[in-house]
Design a protein around this motif. Structure first.
Motif, PDB file in Angstrom:
ATOM      1  N   ALA A 197       0.848  -1.204   0.000  1.00 14.97           N
ATOM      2  CA  ALA A 197       0.000   0.000   0.000  1.00 14.97           C
ATOM      3  C   ALA A 197       0.884   1.255   0.000  1.00 14.97           C
ATOM      4  O   ALA A 197       1.950   1.266   0.620  1.00 14.97           O
ATOM      5  CB  ALA A 197      -0.907  -0.006   1.220  1.00 14.97           C
ATOM      6  N   PRO A 198       0.458   2.303  -0.703  1.00 15.82           N
ATOM      7  CA  PRO A 198       1.257   3.526  -0.726  1.00 15.82           C
ATOM      8  C   PRO A 198       1.334   4.161   0.662  1.00 15.82           C
ATOM      9  O   PRO A 198       0.311   4.322   1.335  1.00 15.82           O
ATOM     10  CB  PRO A 198       0.502   4.431  -1.709  1.00 15.82           C
ATOM     11  N   VAL A 199       2.551   4.501   1.077  1.00 18.20           N
ATOM     12  CA  VAL A 199       2.762   5.045   2.427  1.00 18.20           C
ATOM     13  C   VAL A 199       1.934   6.312   2.642  1.00 18.20           C
ATOM     14  O   VAL A 199       1.311   6.495   3.695  1.00 18.20           O
ATOM     15  CB  VAL A 199       4.267   5.340   2.646  1.00 18.20           C
ATOM     16  N   SER A 200       1.908   7.198   1.651  1.00 11.56           N
ATOM     17  CA  SER A 200       1.218   8.481   1.843  1.00 11.56           C
ATOM     18  C   SER A 200      -0.266   8.267   2.140  1.00 11.56           C
ATOM     19  O   SER A 200      -0.831   8.904   3.037  1.00 11.56           O
ATOM     20  CB  SER A 200       1.392   9.359   0.602  1.00 11.56           C
ATOM     21  N   LEU A 201      -0.911   7.373   1.398  1.00 13.93           N
ATOM     22  CA  LEU A 201      -2.347   7.170   1.599  1.00 13.93           C
ATOM     23  C   LEU A 201      -2.628   6.359   2.857  1.00 13.93           C
ATOM     24  O   LEU A 201      -3.675   6.526   3.491  1.00 13.93           O
ATOM     25  CB  LEU A 201      -2.968   6.518   0.361  1.00 13.93           C
ATOM     26  N   THR A 202      -1.690   5.493   3.241  1.00 14.29           N
ATOM     27  CA  THR A 202      -1.834   4.780   4.514  1.00 14.29           C
ATOM     28  C   THR A 202      -1.822   5.787   5.657  1.00 14.29           C
ATOM     29  O   THR A 202      -2.598   5.696   6.615  1.00 14.29           O
ATOM     30  CB  THR A 202      -0.691   3.758   4.693  1.00 14.29           C
ATOM     31  N   ARG A 203      -0.956   6.800   5.548  1.00 14.13           N
ATOM     32  CA  ARG A 203      -0.894   7.822   6.603  1.00 14.13           C
ATOM     33  C   ARG A 203      -2.170   8.663   6.636  1.00 14.13           C
ATOM     34  O   ARG A 203      -2.642   9.041   7.703  1.00 14.13           O
ATOM     35  CB  ARG A 203       0.336   8.712   6.399  1.00 14.13           C
ATOM     36  N   VAL A 204      -2.718   8.933   5.463  1.00 10.21           N
ATOM     37  CA  VAL A 204      -3.987   9.679   5.426  1.00 10.21           C
ATOM     38  C   VAL A 204      -5.069   8.865   6.138  1.00 10.21           C
ATOM     39  O   VAL A 204      -5.862   9.404   6.918  1.00 10.21           O
ATOM     40  CB  VAL A 204      -4.416   9.991   3.973  1.00 10.21           C
ATOM     41  N   SER A 205      -5.071   7.572   5.896  1.00 11.89           N
ATOM     42  CA  SER A 205      -6.048   6.693   6.548  1.00 11.89           C
ATOM     43  C   SER A 205      -5.864   6.711   8.064  1.00 11.89           C
ATOM     44  O   SER A 205      -6.834   6.778   8.826  1.00 11.89           O
ATOM     45  CB  SER A 205      -5.889   5.277   5.989  1.00 11.89           C
ATOM     46  N   GLN A 206      -4.598   6.683   8.504  1.00 13.93           N
ATOM     47  CA  GLN A 206      -4.329   6.716   9.956  1.00 13.93           C
ATOM     48  C   GLN A 206      -4.769   8.047  10.560  1.00 13.93           C
ATOM     49  O   GLN A 206      -5.343   8.103  11.641  1.00 13.93           O
ATOM     50  CB  GLN A 206      -2.833   6.484  10.211  1.00 13.93           C
ATOM     51  N   LEU A 207      -4.503   9.138   9.846  1.00 15.17           N
ATOM     52  CA  LEU A 207      -4.835  10.469  10.371  1.00 15.17           C
ATOM     53  C   LEU A 207      -6.342  10.712  10.432  1.00 15.17           C
ATOM     54  O   LEU A 207      -6.833  11.385  11.341  1.00 15.17           O
ATOM     55  CB  LEU A 207      -4.177  11.557   9.500  1.00 15.17           C
ATOM     56  N   THR A 208      -7.060  10.171   9.465  1.00 12.02           N
ATOM     57  CA  THR A 208      -8.503  10.412   9.409  1.00 12.02           C
ATOM     58  C   THR A 208      -9.303   9.330  10.133  1.00 12.02           C
ATOM     59  O   THR A 208     -10.470   9.530  10.439  1.00 12.02           O
ATOM     60  CB  THR A 208      -8.999  10.471   7.947  1.00 12.02           C
ATOM     61  N   GLY A 209      -8.657   8.170  10.329  1.00 11.48           N
ATOM     62  CA  GLY A 209      -9.376   7.038  10.920  1.00 11.48           C
ATOM     63  C   GLY A 209     -10.377   6.425   9.963  1.00 11.48           C
ATOM     64  O   GLY A 209     -11.289   5.707  10.360  1.00 11.48           O
ATOM     65  N   LYS A 210     -10.189   6.699   8.665  1.00  6.82           N
ATOM     66  CA  LYS A 210     -11.121   6.181   7.660  1.00  6.82           C
ATOM     67  C   LYS A 210     -10.348   5.452   6.564  1.00  6.82           C
ATOM     68  O   LYS A 210      -9.185   5.802   6.286  1.00  6.82           O
ATOM     69  CB  LYS A 210     -11.915   7.334   7.039  1.00  6.82           C
ATOM     70  N   PRO A 211     -11.000   4.486   5.908  1.00  8.84           N
ATOM     71  CA  PRO A 211     -10.335   3.836   4.782  1.00  8.84           C
ATOM     72  C   PRO A 211     -10.168   4.828   3.631  1.00  8.84           C
ATOM     73  O   PRO A 211     -11.018   5.704   3.441  1.00  8.84           O
ATOM     74  CB  PRO A 211     -11.286   2.699   4.398  1.00  8.84           C
ATOM     75  N   VAL A 212      -9.099   4.705   2.909  1.00 11.10           N
ATOM     76  CA  VAL A 212      -8.848   5.588   1.766  1.00 11.10           C
ATOM     77  C   VAL A 212      -8.777   4.716   0.511  1.00 11.10           C
ATOM     78  O   VAL A 212      -7.750   4.088   0.229  1.00 11.10           O
ATOM     79  CB  VAL A 212      -7.534   6.387   1.945  1.00 11.10           C
ATOM     80  N   PRO A 213      -9.890   4.644  -0.231  1.00 13.06           N
ATOM     81  CA  PRO A 213      -9.898   3.774  -1.405  1.00 13.06           C
ATOM     82  C   PRO A 213      -9.000   4.318  -2.509  1.00 13.06           C
ATOM     83  O   PRO A 213      -9.040   5.507  -2.823  1.00 13.06           O
ATOM     84  CB  PRO A 213     -11.359   3.772  -1.851  1.00 13.06           C
ATOM     85  N   TYR A 214      -8.178   3.451  -3.057  1.00 10.81           N
ATOM     86  CA  TYR A 214      -7.322   3.890  -4.156  1.00 10.81           C
ATOM     87  C   TYR A 214      -7.281   2.841  -5.263  1.00 10.81           C
ATOM     88  O   TYR A 214      -7.524   1.660  -5.020  1.00 10.81           O
ATOM     89  CB  TYR A 214      -5.901   4.207  -3.669  1.00 10.81           C
ATOM     90  N   MET A 215      -7.024   3.315  -6.463  1.00  8.60           N
ATOM     91  CA  MET A 215      -6.904   2.426  -7.618  1.00  8.60           C
ATOM     92  C   MET A 215      -5.620   2.764  -8.356  1.00  8.60           C
ATOM     93  O   MET A 215      -5.261   3.934  -8.481  1.00  8.60           O
ATOM     94  CB  MET A 215      -8.050   2.634  -8.603  1.00  8.60           C
ATOM     95  N   THR A 216      -4.989   1.715  -8.869  1.00 10.20           N
ATOM     96  CA  THR A 216      -3.833   1.932  -9.735  1.00 10.20           C
ATOM     97  C   THR A 216      -4.358   2.169 -11.142  1.00 10.20           C
ATOM     98  O   THR A 216      -5.086   1.340 -11.681  1.00 10.20           O
ATOM     99  CB  THR A 216      -2.915   0.691  -9.726  1.00 10.20           C
ATOM    100  N   CYS A 217      -4.034   3.312 -11.710  1.00 12.33           N
ATOM    101  CA  CYS A 217      -4.565   3.643 -13.029  1.00 12.33           C
ATOM    102  C   CYS A 217      -3.621   4.600 -13.734  1.00 12.33           C
ATOM    103  O   CYS A 217      -3.150   5.574 -13.138  1.00 12.33           O
ATOM    104  CB  CYS A 217      -5.943   4.278 -12.883  1.00 12.33           C
ATOM    105  N   ASP A 218      -3.347   4.302 -15.002  1.00 16.53           N
ATOM    106  CA  ASP A 218      -2.596   5.223 -15.845  1.00 16.53           C
ATOM    107  C   ASP A 218      -3.620   6.130 -16.521  1.00 16.53           C
ATOM    108  O   ASP A 218      -4.414   5.669 -17.341  1.00 16.53           O
ATOM    109  CB  ASP A 218      -1.792   4.434 -16.883  1.00 16.53           C
ATOM    110  N   ILE A 219      -3.610   7.418 -16.160  1.00 13.72           N
ATOM    111  CA  ILE A 219      -4.648   8.308 -16.699  1.00 13.72           C
ATOM    112  C   ILE A 219      -4.512   8.511 -18.205  1.00 13.72           C
ATOM    113  O   ILE A 219      -5.410   9.050 -18.839  1.00 13.72           O
ATOM    114  CB  ILE A 219      -4.658   9.684 -15.984  1.00 13.72           C
ATOM    115  N   CYS A 220      -3.388   8.069 -18.786  1.00 16.00           N
ATOM    116  CA  CYS A 220      -3.226   8.146 -20.249  1.00 16.00           C
ATOM    117  C   CYS A 220      -3.916   6.975 -20.941  1.00 16.00           C
ATOM    118  O   CYS A 220      -4.017   6.950 -22.169  1.00 16.00           O
ATOM    119  CB  CYS A 220      -1.745   8.166 -20.619  1.00 16.00           C
ATOM    120  N   ASP A 221      -4.356   5.994 -20.157  1.00 17.49           N
ATOM    121  CA  ASP A 221      -5.036   4.824 -20.713  1.00 17.49           C
ATOM    122  C   ASP A 221      -6.543   5.105 -20.693  1.00 17.49           C
ATOM    123  O   ASP A 221      -7.201   5.020 -19.643  1.00 17.49           O
ATOM    124  CB  ASP A 221      -4.704   3.581 -19.881  1.00 17.49           C
TER     125      ASP A 221
END
Ligand SMILES: O=c1ccn([C@@H]2O[C@H](COP(=O)(O)OP(=O)(O)O[C@H]3O[C@H](CO)[C@@H](O)[C@H](O)[C@H]3O)[C@@H](O)[C@H]2O)c(=O)[nH]1
Length: 91
Positions: A43-67
């Motif tokens: 899991a990406p460290v930055s978004l894991t920290r956001v989840s810890q700070l907010t106490g909420k799950p942070v849904p993320y998807m791997t996506c190339d926006i050029c696709d």
């Protein structure tokens, strides 16, 4: 209201996601993780920290926006009310 944030795992993106969640928005995070640090379990460290700070799950998807097809699939997967586009390669 659901906000799609591209480049969500980046510096500006992750701080934006934190503020959006604290303000009560639903957030979907997109990133191709070209410039993100993965922690344990991949899991990406930055978004894991956001989840810890907010106490909420942070849904993320791997996506190339050029696709185009991948991006279409993201928009089909959920009702998205707004987009904050922060995905970019810095110099
Ligand atoms: O096609 C792409 C290209 C990039 N990314 C992602 O976009 C994010 C961009 O974030 P980052 O590289 O951290 O850039 P910024 O959020 O713009 O932050 C930069 O710019 C800030 C303001 O100058 C500085 O404070 C930061 O140190 C510097 O990383 C990263 O997660 C990338 O993986 C994608 O998802 N798709």
């Amino acid at each position: 209201m659901r906000v799609l944030v591209t480049g969500a795992a980046g510096f500006v993106g992750s701080h934006t996601v934190l503020e959006l969640i604290n303000a009560g928005y639903d957030v979907i995070c997109l990133d191709n993780f070209a410039n993100a640090v993965a922690g344990e379990k991949g899991a990406p460290v930055s978004l894991t920290r956001v989840s810890q700070l907010t106490g909420k799950p942070v849904p993320y998807m791997t996506c190339d926006i050029c696709d185009e097809k991948d991006l279409e699939d993201v928009f089909k997967s959920a009702k998205i009310d707004a987009v904050i586009h922060l995905a970019a390669l810095k110099s």
